[in-house]
Design an enzyme around this catalytic site. Structure first.
Site, mmCIF file in Angstrom:
data_model
loop_
_atom_site.group_PDB
_atom_site.id
_atom_site.type_symbol
_atom_site.label_atom_id
_atom_site.label_comp_id
_atom_site.label_asym_id
_atom_site.label_seq_id
_atom_site.Cartn_x
_atom_site.Cartn_y
_atom_site.Cartn_z
ATOM 1 N N THR B 140 -12.241 -6.273 0.957
ATOM 2 C CA THR B 140 -11.162 -6.265 -0.026
ATOM 3 C C THR B 140 -9.917 -5.551 0.514
ATOM 4 O OG1 THR B 140 -12.858 -6.152 -1.725
ATOM 5 C CG2 THR B 140 -10.611 -5.600 -2.404
ATOM 6 N N GLU B 141 -8.774 -6.249 0.467
ATOM 7 C CA GLU B 141 -7.490 -5.693 0.883
ATOM 8 C C GLU B 141 -7.512 -5.167 2.320
ATOM 9 O OE1 GLU B 141 -5.082 -6.176 -1.142
ATOM 10 O OE2 GLU B 141 -6.134 -6.582 -3.002
ATOM 11 N N LEU B 142 -8.385 -5.725 3.132
ATOM 12 C CA LEU B 142 -8.576 -5.302 4.531
ATOM 13 C C LEU B 142 -8.875 -3.807 4.639
ATOM 14 C CD1 LEU B 142 -6.219 -7.319 6.926
ATOM 15 C CD2 LEU B 142 -8.474 -7.889 6.044
#
Lengths: 409, 396
Positions: B140-142
Site C-alpha cells: 500500500t502506497e509503496l
C-alpha cells in the site's frame, strides 16, 4: 475615520474591530484622524487615548469625540429608552435637551453635523466610515471635501432584522453604498447579502476579513463548575440572530446521550428570559447555567473552563468570538451561516438549523480526546495566523488605490 | 510501467446517534456514483486505449497492474462490464498483475497475521479473475522497509516495488535493479519519481516550463537515461489518466503516442516487472531501515499516521482484530476488513489541510475531523456488535 469606541463591555464586535484596525493601520504608518461617537455606554473619557499611548501609536492617531446618546447596535426603541433615562438622570437640564436628538434619526443627524464641523478643520485624503449610523456624516464630509469614501460594512440592517422592514436605516445604507468609492465587507457572507439586497455596483465591493486580538495568556487557572462534568459554552448576545434556541435544543439531545455535561449560556440580550424558560421547559434546568452579562476580563475564564465552544448563529456577518475561543485553545463549533467560517479550517461546522448534527459534533468533541486535542492545538495555531496586520495591509492597499500619492511615513 | 488501480469503500457520515440503531456503515450510493464516474473518465477509455496499444505493438508494449480487492468487489457489484475490460487486458498475455493487500491496508504495520491473510486472499483473487498468480509484491502506497522486503521474500515473492527515495539512493540512480538490505534473493524495483511525476502530477501544469509535454519530448528524456541505467520504473496511479489529468489536458493523446516514440530508439522496450527481474542483475543494495512511501515530499507515513486522530483510530481498529476473528462471523469480519483500507486514515490527515491541496481533493468529508468522527462512531458500533455476539456465545 468615522468609527466606534472600544466598548466597555461586549455589546458587539464593531468597536473591537475599529480599535484593532486603527491600531494596525497606525502601526503600518497610516495617519488617522478618528471621529468617535461618545456616549453613556462608553468607557470613561480619554480611555481610547490612553490605549493609543500604551500601544505607542498615539502620534499617528488623533481622536475627536462627539457626545451622543447612540451606540453601534442601537435601534430606535433602544434609543428612546436611553434618551428618556438620560433626561431623567439629569432632571432635564436645558443643555441636554438641546444636545441630544429626540429620536435616533435626529441623533444620527446631530452626529453628522458635529462630525462635519470637525472634518472642516482637518486635513485628510480618504474618508473611511463603519456601518450605518456614521454614514450620513461620512457622505456629508465627502460632499464638502470631495475626498474618496470607503464604507466599511460589518453588518446590514437587512441582515440584522432578517427583512427589509427598517426602511429609514436601509435608505441610509443605500445612500452610503451609492456615494462610496469602495465598499469593504468583513466577509463574503456580508458581500453576498449586500449584492442580493441592495443596489450596489459589485465592482466596488471587496472583502477584507476581520482578525483576532492576540489575548495575553491567563494568569489564573480556569474555575471548574464540577470536577466530573464536561462544559459546553455559548457566549454572545442572546438574540435570535445568534441562534441560542438551537443551542438549547441540541443540548437536550446531548444530555439524553451523556448525563455528565453542563451547558453555559453566557451573555445577555432580548431572548435571555425566553431561553431560560425554554431550557426549563425541556427539562434542562439543572444542566444549564445563565451567568448573564460578561465583561471582557471574564473571557479568559469562560473559554478556559469550556470543553467546547459553540456559535450556532443563524446569521453572522463575521463572528470574532470563535477566534477568541480558539486562541484560548477551546475546540470550536460554528454555523456555516457565518462569515468567519470562510477563513477557518480547524473547527467543526454545522448548519444552524441542524440541531441533531450539532449535538453529534458536541458529543464527538467531548467523547474523543484526540479530536478535542487536535482541534484545540490546530485551532489555536490557525487563530493566531489571522492577525489584524494582515487585514490592515489590505486596507492600506485600498487607500493607495484611491489615493496613490499618499506617502507612508 | 506499473499502474495502481484502487477505490476504497467510503464510509457514511455515520453519527453517534446511529450507534446501536443500524450497522450500515458504507455509503453505497456515493461509492457507486464515484465508481461510475471514474469508470467513465478513466477505466473504460484507458483500458480501451491500452488494449489497442498492446495489439498495435504486437508484444513490444507491456505493463503491470496492481488492482485492489476493494475496487474489484465494487466493479463486480456495480460495473461488471468494466471488470470485463480488465480481463480482456489480462487475456492479451502482456499485462502482469501484482500482489498487494486485498483491502489496500496498512496491516503490515499493525498485524502480520492480517497482512498475510490479505495478501493471500488478493493473490487468489488475481488467479480467479485474471488467471495469474502474482510473483511480485507492492505494498500500500509503496510503504517499504528492509524488514518488509525480508518478510515478502519469505512469502516466496521474487520482487518488490518501492519509491526511489533520494535520501536512500544518494548519488545513485533508481534506473538499476537493487537488492533490499538484509535479503538474499528478492529484487527491488525503484520508482523513477521524476519521470513518473512528469506524467502523474505535472502533465497539465501550465506553470511548468516543460508544459505542454509531448510524447516525443518525453521519449527523449527516456533515451537520455541510456548508458546511465538499465530500466526506468514509471509507477503511477491509474486514475492519472482521465481522472487526475482530465481528458482535455491531452493525457490520452500523450499515452497513445508515447509508446511509439519510445520504441523508436532501438535500445528501448516495454516489459513487465517480472521480466525486468529476470533480465536485470542486482547492481547495488537499497537500505531502508525506516519506512518510506511514495507520498508527499516527506516520502514517509505521515499522510496516514501523522496525527493523534489517525493513531487513535487505527489502534482502536486493530485492538478489535482478535475478537472479531474469533467470532467467525463473516459480516463482522468483512466490515472490519473494509475499515483497514488506508484511505480512511488519509482522510484524517491534517498536514496541509489549511492549504486546500491534494489531500482535500481526495477527501470524502468536509474536514479531517469529520472523517475521524465517522470512523470512530463506526468502531464503537462494531465493538458493540462484537460484545453482543460474545455475550450470545456465553449464554448459549
Amino acid at each position: 475615520m468615522l468609527g466606534w469606541e472600544f466598548p466597555p463591555y461586549f455589546a458587539g464586535g464593531i468597536g473591537v474591530v475599529c480599535y484593532h484596525l486603527t491600531k494596525a493601520l497606525a502601526q503600518r504608518g497610516e495617519e488617522i484622524t478618528y471621529i468617535m461617537p461618545f456616549g453613556p455606554r462608553n468607557i470613561q473619557k480619554g480611555n481610547l487615548s490612553k490605549l493609543l499611548v500604551a500601544e505607542r501609536i498615539a502620534p499617528h492617531v488623533r481622536v475627536h469625540t462627539v457626545h451622543t446618546q447612540m451606540h453601534a447596535y442601537m435601534n430606535a426603541h433602544e434609543y428612546k429608552n436611553q434618551y428618556t433615562s438620560t433626561m431623567l438622570e439629569d432632571t432635564g437640564t436645558e443643555s441636554n435637551k438641546q444636545l441630544y436628538g429626540k429620536d435616533l434619526m435626529q441623533e444620527v443627524h446631530n452626529f453628522a453635523h458635529r462630525a462635519t464641523a470637525i472634518a472642516d478643520h482637518e486635513e485628510f485624503d480618504i474618508i473611511h466610515c463603519h456601518d450605518w449610523m456614521t454614514i450620513p456624516a461620512a457622505v456629508w464630509i465627502k460632499q464638502r471635501s470631495h475626498k474618496p469614501l470607503i464604507v466599511h460594512v460589518h453588518n446590514t440592517i437587512y441582515d440584522r432584522y432578517l427583512s427589509g422592514s427598517n426602511k429609514v436605516e436601509y435608505d441610509i445604507e443605500q445612500l452610503g453604498l451609492r456615494h462610496a468609492d469602495k465598499v469593504v465587507c468583513v466577509s463574503h457572507y456580508v458581500r453576498n447579502n449586500l449584492l442580493a439586497n441592495y443596489d450596489v455596483d459589485p465592482q466596488k465591493v471587496v472583502v477584507v476579513h476581520n482578525a483576532m486580538e492576540q489575548l495575553s495568556p491567563s494568569q489564573q487557572p480556569a474555575p471548574r463548575i464540577s470536577s466530573t462534568d464536561k462544559i459546553v459554552l455559548f457566549a454572545g448576545r442572546i438574540t435570535a440572530q445568534k441562534g441560542p434556541e438551537y443551542f438549547i435544543r441540541a443540548a437536550r439531545l446531548v444530555a439524553d446521550h451523556d448525563p455528565n455535561v453542563k451547558f453555559v449560556m453566557a451573555g445577555s440580550g432580548d431572548m435571555l428570559h425566553r431561553m431560560i424558560e425554554l431550557a426549563a421547559d425541556l427539562g434542562l434546568a439543572d444542566k444549564f447555567l445563565f451567568p448573564g452579562y460578561y465583561a471582557r476580563s471574564d473571557v479568559d475564564k469562560l473559554f478556559g473552563m469550556a470543553d467546547v465552544f459553540v456559535m450556532p448563529s443563524v446569521s453572522e456577518p463575521f463572528g470574532i468570538v470563535p477566534l477568541e475561543a480558539m486562541s484560548k485553545g477551546t475546540p470550536t463549533i460554528i454555523s456555516k451561516q457565518s462569515g468567519v467560517s470562510e477563513v477557518l479550517s480547524h473547527v467543526l461546522k454545522v448548519d444552524f438549523w441542524d440541531v441533531e448534527e450539532l449535538a453529534e459534533k458536541i458529543l464527538a468533541v467531548l467523547k474523543y480526546e484526540e479530536l478535542h486535542n487536535l482541534l484545540s492545538e490546530h485551532g489555536n495555531w490557525e487563530a493566531k495566523l489571522l492577525t489584524w496586520d494582515k487585514s490592515a495591509e489590505q486596507i492600506s492597499a485600498i487607500y493607495r488605490s484611491l489615493h496613490p500619492l499618499t506617502v507612508i511615513h | 510501467m506499473y499502474f495502481q488501480v484502487h477505490q476504497p469503500h467510503r464510509l457514511k457520515r455515520y453519527g453517534m446517534f446511529e450507534i446501536g440503531v443500524h450497522s450500515d456503515y458504507f455509503d453505497h450510493s456515493l461509492n457507486e456514483e464515484i465508481l461510475h464516474k471514474v469508470s467513465r473518465k478513466c477505466y473504460v477509455p484507458t483500458n480501451k486505449l491500452l488494449l489497442k496499444l498492446i495489439n498495435e505493438h504486437q508484444g513490444d508494449f507491456k505493463f503491470s497492474f496492481s488492482v485492489t480487492g476493494t475496487l474489484l468487489d465494487q466493479l463486480e457489484e456495480f460495473a461488471p462490464d468494466v471488470l470485463e475490460t480488465f480481463k480482456d487486458l489480462a487475456r492479451t498475455g502482456h499485462v502482469e498483475f501484482l500482489a498487494e493487500t486485498y483491502y489496500h491496508s496498512l496491516s503490515y504495520l499493525y498485524s502480520k497475521e492480517e497482512f498475510q491473510e490479505q495478501v493471500t486472499r488478493h493473490s487468489q483473487r488475481m488467479q480467479e479473475l485474471f488467471g495469474q498468480t502474482p510473483k511480485v509484491f507492492r505494498n500500500t502506497e509503496l510503504i517499504f522497509n528492509n524488514e518488509l522486503a525480508k518478510h515478502i521474500e519469505e512469502l516466496g515473492f521474487l520482487g518488490i516495488l518501492a519509491e526511489g527515495a533520494d535520501h536512500l539512493l544518494g548519488w545513485r540512480s533508481p534506473n538499476f535493479m537493487y537488492r533490499p538490505a538484509s535479503t538474499s534473493s528478492i529484487k527491488v524495483l525503484l520508482k523513477n519519481y521524476k519521470l513518473s511525476d512528469d506524467i502523474a502530477f505535472r502533465f497539465s501544469n501550465k506553470g511548468w516550463e516543460e508544459h505542454p509535454l509531448s510524447a516525443e519530448k518525453y521519449a527523449q528524456w527516456i533515451n537520455s537515461a541510456n548508458g546511465n541505467g538499465e530500466l526506468i520504473n514509471l509507477f503511477m496511479d491509474y486514475e492519472t489518466f482521465g481522472e487526475h489529468q482530465w481528458e482535455d489536458t491531452g493525457i490520452f493523446q500523450f499515452l497513445e503516442h508515447m509508446p511509439r516514440a519510445v520504441l523508436e530508439h532501438p535500445h528501448n522496450d516495454f516489459i513487465t516487472v517480472s521480466e525486468a527481474i529476470e533480465r536485470y542483475d542486482v547492481r547495488g543494495e537499497y537500505d531502508a531501515h525506516n519506512f518510506i512511501s511514495w507520498a508527499d515530499m516527506e516520502r514517509d507515513l505521515s499522510a496516514w499516521l501523522g496525527n493523534n486522530m489517525q493513531h487513535a483510530s487505527i489502534q482502536a481498529l486493530y485492538r478489535l482484530e482478535r475478537r472479531v476473528k474469533e467470532l467467525q462471523d463473516e459480516s463482522l469480519i468483512n466490515d472490519w476488513r473494509k475499515l483497514t483500507t488506508s484511505d480512511h486514515f488519509y482522510y484524517m490527515c491534517t498536514k496541509w489541510f489549511a492549504d486546500g491541496d491534494v489531500h482535500k481533493y481526495f477527501n470524502a468529508y468536509d474536514s479531517p475531523y469529520e472523517g475521524f468522527i465517522a470512523f470512530m462512531n463506526v468502531i464503537h458500533d462494531l465493538e458493540r456488535r462484537v460484545k453482543e455476539r460474545e455475550q450470545e456465545l456465553v449464554t448459549a
